[in-house]
Scaffold this active site. Structure first.
Site, short mmCIF file in Angstrom:
data_model
loop_
_atom_site.label_atom_id
_atom_site.label_comp_id
_atom_site.label_asym_id
_atom_site.label_seq_id
_atom_site.Cartn_x
_atom_site.Cartn_y
_atom_site.Cartn_z
N ILE A 97 0.82 -1.22 0.00
CA ILE A 97 0.00 0.00 0.00
C ILE A 97 0.86 1.27 0.00
O ILE A 97 0.42 2.32 -0.48
CB ILE A 97 -0.99 -0.02 1.20
N ASP A 144 1.47 -0.65 9.49
CA ASP A 144 1.80 0.57 10.23
C ASP A 144 3.31 0.83 10.15
O ASP A 144 3.76 1.95 9.80
CB ASP A 144 1.36 0.38 11.68
N1 AR6 Z 1 0.60 -3.16 2.29
C1 AR6 Z 1 -0.65 -3.67 2.34
N2 AR6 Z 1 -1.06 -4.52 3.29
C2 AR6 Z 1 -0.16 -4.87 4.23
C3 AR6 Z 1 1.16 -4.37 4.27
C4 AR6 Z 1 1.53 -3.47 3.23
N3 AR6 Z 1 2.74 -2.92 3.17
N4 AR6 Z 1 1.79 -4.91 5.36
C5 AR6 Z 1 0.91 -5.71 5.96
N5 AR6 Z 1 -0.26 -5.71 5.29
P1 AR6 Z 1 -1.53 -5.48 10.47
P2 AR6 Z 1 -3.78 -4.99 12.31
C6 AR6 Z 1 -1.53 -6.40 5.60
O1 AR6 Z 1 -0.94 -6.49 11.38
O2 AR6 Z 1 -4.16 -6.43 12.29
C7 AR6 Z 1 0.63 -2.89 14.07
O3 AR6 Z 1 1.73 -3.23 14.87
C8 AR6 Z 1 -1.46 -7.65 6.45
O4 AR6 Z 1 -1.18 -8.78 5.63
O5 AR6 Z 1 -0.61 -4.52 9.81
O6 AR6 Z 1 -4.86 -3.96 12.17
C9 AR6 Z 1 -0.10 -1.65 14.57
O7 AR6 Z 1 0.79 -0.73 15.16
C10 AR6 Z 1 -2.86 -7.71 7.03
O8 AR6 Z 1 -3.76 -8.34 6.11
O9 AR6 Z 1 -2.68 -4.59 11.20
C11 AR6 Z 1 -1.05 -2.22 15.56
O10 AR6 Z 1 -0.45 -2.42 16.81
C12 AR6 Z 1 -3.27 -6.24 7.13
O11 AR6 Z 1 -2.30 -5.51 6.40
C13 AR6 Z 1 -1.43 -3.56 14.97
O12 AR6 Z 1 -0.32 -3.93 14.14
C14 AR6 Z 1 -3.35 -5.70 8.54
O13 AR6 Z 1 -2.33 -6.29 9.34
C15 AR6 Z 1 -2.65 -3.48 14.09
O14 AR6 Z 1 -3.01 -4.77 13.68
#
Ligand code: AR6
Length: 176
Positions: free
Chosen positions: A15, A38
């Site tokens: 993203i 994030d």
């Molecule tokens: N581009 C698109 N999607 C992504 C990317 C990327 N670069 N990286 C990961 N995903 P998560 P949450 C997807 O864990 O569950 C953090 O530490 C990933 O495969 O990023 O809302 C924050 O600081 C998954 O499907 O977010 C919070 O503490 C989706 O993004 C916590 O994680 C969301 O995974 C939030 O957890």
């Protein structure tokens, strides 16, 4: 493709690379960075993002706040805090729907014509992927039907399996 096919699309990839008006960040309530998407957004945007985030006083679960995009191709970042999955009986679905709604409201308030969402809560926060995509697609679909902006919304997935879940649910919505 559904009738909404020209306004909602599914993309597989990172993203942080998307040149849209706003990308949405799946943040935590501190808004000071973390892992997953994030961490990737903070790394790509550069340290100025954290400086701005420090002025925002955090964000409640289900709510959203907006910053500049800094080094990203996206003009804005909308930071939202998804619910941690606790079995489904703690209001998770309503909180997740609220993340999408509040993010879209902020996008409208900032004249964003194009917005990209990650699959909020489906990583570290363990929300079941099929349930999360249903909430996301339904909420975005409802909002788009009632609003001229954003003109386009992208569901940005990290892997093809997640993209397939979105395609399936969006096809169902289009048939209604
Ligand atoms: N581009 C698109 N999607 C992504 C990317 C990327 N670069 N990286 C990961 N995903 P998560 P949450 C997807 O864990 O569950 C953090 O530490 C990933 O495969 O990023 O809302 C924050 O600081 C998954 O499907 O977010 C919070 O503490 C989706 O993004 C916590 O994680 C969301 O995974 C939030 O957890």
């Amino acid at each position: 493709m559904s009738a909404l096919g020209d306004r909602i699309s599914v993309h597989t990839g990172d993203i942080t690379k998307l040149a849209v008006d706003a990308i949405v960040n799946a943040a935590n309530s501190s808004l000071l960075g973390g892992g997953g998407v994030d961490g990737a957004i903070h790394r790509a945007a550069g340290p100025e993002l954290e400086f701005e985030c420090r002025t925002l006083n955090g964000c409640k679960t289900g709510d959203a706040k907006i910053t500049k995009g800094y080094k990203l191709p996206a003009r804005h970042i909308i930071h939202t805090v998804g619910p941690v999955w606790q079995g489904g009986g703690k209001g998770e679905a309503e909180l997740l729907a609220s993340c999408y709604r509040r993010s879209l409201e902020l996008a409208v308030a900032n004249d964003c014509r194009s917005v990209a969402f990650p699959a909020i809560s489906t990583g570290v926060y363990r929300y079941p992927k099929d349930e999360a995509t249903k909430v996301a697609a339904t909420e975005v679909n409802d909002f788009i039907e009632q609003n001229a902006l954003p003109e386009t919304v992208v569901f940005c997935c990290f892997d093809e399996a997640m993209a397939e879940l979105y395609r399936r649910i969006l096809a169902t919505l289009g048939e209604e």
